[in-house]
Design a protein around this motif. Structure first.
Motif, PDB file in Angstrom:
ATOM      1  N   LYS A  20      43.266 -21.280  18.515  1.00 36.74           N
ATOM      2  CA  LYS A  20      42.025 -22.023  19.039  1.00 36.74           C
ATOM      3  C   LYS A  20      41.009 -20.722  19.193  1.00 36.74           C
ATOM      4  N   ALA A  21      39.589 -20.707  18.934  1.00 35.35           N
ATOM      5  CA  ALA A  21      38.612 -19.839  19.260  1.00 35.35           C
ATOM      6  C   ALA A  21      37.891 -20.313  20.657  1.00 35.35           C
ATOM      7  N   GLU A  22      37.575 -19.425  21.305  1.00 36.46           N
ATOM      8  CA  GLU A  22      36.634 -19.772  22.439  1.00 36.46           C
ATOM      9  C   GLU A  22      35.106 -20.281  21.906  1.00 36.46           C
ATOM     10  N   PRO A  23      34.485 -21.261  22.632  1.00 36.25           N
ATOM     11  CA  PRO A  23      33.199 -21.741  22.101  1.00 36.25           C
ATOM     12  C   PRO A  23      32.284 -20.887  21.683  1.00 36.25           C
ATOM     13  N   TRP A  32      38.229 -15.718   9.889  1.00 31.32           N
ATOM     14  CA  TRP A  32      38.883 -16.791   9.362  1.00 31.32           C
ATOM     15  C   TRP A  32      40.401 -15.847   8.577  1.00 31.32           C
ATOM     16  N   LYS A  33      40.037 -14.709   8.184  1.00 26.68           N
ATOM     17  CA  LYS A  33      41.179 -14.123   7.600  1.00 26.68           C
ATOM     18  C   LYS A  33      42.266 -13.847   8.632  1.00 26.68           C
ATOM     19  N   ASP A  34      42.138 -13.753   9.993  1.00 22.89           N
ATOM     20  CA  ASP A  34      42.829 -13.432  11.036  1.00 22.89           C
ATOM     21  C   ASP A  34      43.588 -15.059  11.285  1.00 22.89           C
ATOM     22  N   ALA A  35      42.747 -16.010  11.100  1.00 21.96           N
ATOM     23  CA  ALA A  35      43.095 -17.414  11.300  1.00 21.96           C
ATOM     24  C   ALA A  35      44.304 -17.634  10.338  1.00 21.96           C
ATOM     25  N   ALA A  36      43.930 -17.297   9.032  1.00 21.45           N
ATOM     26  CA  ALA A  36      44.979 -17.474   7.881  1.00 21.45           C
ATOM     27  C   ALA A  36      46.081 -16.731   8.044  1.00 21.45           C
ATOM     28  N   ALA A  37      46.243 -15.605   8.627  1.00 18.67           N
ATOM     29  CA  ALA A  37      47.235 -14.744   9.177  1.00 18.67           C
ATOM     30  C   ALA A  37      48.182 -15.713  10.139  1.00 18.67           C
ATOM     31  N   ASP A  38      47.306 -16.025  10.968  1.00 15.50           N
ATOM     32  CA  ASP A  38      47.880 -16.885  12.298  1.00 15.50           C
ATOM     33  C   ASP A  38      48.479 -18.096  11.832  1.00 15.50           C
ATOM     34  N   LEU A  39      47.881 -18.929  10.775  1.00 19.94           N
ATOM     35  CA  LEU A  39      48.405 -20.094  10.426  1.00 19.94           C
ATOM     36  C   LEU A  39      50.012 -19.627   9.477  1.00 19.94           C
ATOM     37  N   ALA A  40      49.842 -18.764   8.779  1.00 13.00           N
ATOM     38  CA  ALA A  40      50.987 -18.257   8.046  1.00 13.00           C
ATOM     39  C   ALA A  40      52.357 -18.094   9.101  1.00 13.00           C
ATOM     40  N   ALA A  41      51.985 -17.269  10.188  1.00 15.14           N
ATOM     41  CA  ALA A  41      52.950 -17.178  11.272  1.00 15.14           C
ATOM     42  C   ALA A  41      53.293 -18.282  11.939  1.00 15.14           C
ATOM     43  N   VAL A  42      52.323 -19.236  12.121  1.00 15.96           N
ATOM     44  CA  VAL A  42      52.978 -20.513  12.778  1.00 15.96           C
ATOM     45  C   VAL A  42      53.755 -21.277  11.880  1.00 15.96           C
ATOM     46  N   ARG A  43      53.546 -21.386  10.579  1.00 15.90           N
ATOM     47  CA  ARG A  43      54.432 -22.131   9.818  1.00 15.90           C
ATOM     48  C   ARG A  43      55.687 -21.469   9.615  1.00 15.90           C
ATOM     49  N   LYS A  44      55.865 -20.113   9.741  1.00 18.77           N
ATOM     50  CA  LYS A  44      57.188 -19.448   9.467  1.00 18.77           C
ATOM     51  C   LYS A  44      57.796 -19.697  10.842  1.00 18.77           C
ATOM     52  N   VAL A  45      57.367 -19.839  12.011  1.00 15.31           N
ATOM     53  CA  VAL A  45      58.138 -20.053  13.337  1.00 15.31           C
ATOM     54  C   VAL A  45      58.349 -21.519  13.098  1.00 15.31           C
ATOM     55  N   SER A  46      57.532 -22.340  12.694  1.00 13.39           N
ATOM     56  CA  SER A  46      57.959 -23.772  12.873  1.00 13.39           C
ATOM     57  C   SER A  46      58.731 -24.108  11.772  1.00 13.39           C
ATOM     58  N   GLY A  47      59.084 -23.565  10.670  1.00 17.27           N
ATOM     59  CA  GLY A  47      59.886 -23.914   9.736  1.00 17.27           C
ATOM     60  C   GLY A  47      59.484 -24.905   8.978  1.00 17.27           C
ATOM     61  N   ASP A  48      58.190 -25.044   9.062  1.00 16.95           N
ATOM     62  CA  ASP A  48      57.381 -26.161   8.437  1.00 16.95           C
ATOM     63  C   ASP A  48      57.821 -27.665   8.857  1.00 16.95           C
TER      64      ASP A  48
END
Length: 126
Positions: A20-23, A32-48
Motif C-alpha cells: 500500500k502506498a501513502e495517499p 509500479w516496477k517496485d510494486a511488481a517486484a513486491d507482488l512477486a515476493a508476496v506470491r512466493k511467500v504465500s505459496g499462491d
C-alpha cells in the motif's frame, strides 16, 4: 491447524501491508516496477495460497456469493495479491474487476519496463 492458519494470515498481512502506498505518494513508473517486484515476493511467500482459494471453477453466482462474504480486509488482500485472476472472473462486481484489471495492467507495465531488447519475431505459416 488453527495455529498454522493464524501464522499464514500474519505473513500475508505483513507482506500485503507493504504494498500500500501513502495517499500523497506520487505513483511513477518506478513505483509500479517496485510494486511488481513486491507482488512477486508476496506470491512466493504465500505459496499462491490465496490464488488456490479463489473459486475459479464456480458459477458467477457462487463467485459473487463468495466475494460478498469476504471481509473488507480479505477483499483488499485478494485485490493486492491476485488482480490478474479477479479481473477476469464473472460474478465479481464490475467495479472490483475494473480496479483489479487497472492494477494488474500497471503491474505488468512496471514489470516490463525493466526489460530491454526487441521482442522475438514470430514466423507465421499458412
Amino acid at each position: 491447524m488453527l495455529t498454522a492458519a493464524r501464522e499464514a494470515d500474519e505473513q500475508f498481512a505483513t507482506a500485503l501491508s507493504r504494498l500500500k502506498a501513502e495517499p500523497s505518494l506520487d505513483v511513477t513508473e518506478a513505483t509500479w516496477k517496485d510494486a511488481a517486484a513486491d507482488l512477486a515476493a508476496v506470491r512466493k511467500v504465500s505459496g499462491d495460497h490465496l490464488k488456490k482459494t479463489i473459486p475459479t471453477g464456480a458459477t458467477p453466482a457462487e463467485r459473487h456469493d463468495w466475494w460478498t462474504h469476504l471481509s473488507p480486509a480479505q477483499r483488499d488482500e485478494y485485490l493486492a495479491a491476485c488482480p490478474d485472476i479477479l479481473g477476469n472472473l464473472d460474478g465479481i462486481p464490475a467495479a472490483v474487476r475494473d480496479e483489479a484489471n487497472r492494477d494488474n495492467l500497471q503491474l505488468l507495465m512496471g514489470k516490463l519496463s525493466g526489460r530491454t531488447g526487441r521482442p522475438r519475431e514470430r514466423s507465421w505459416t499458412g
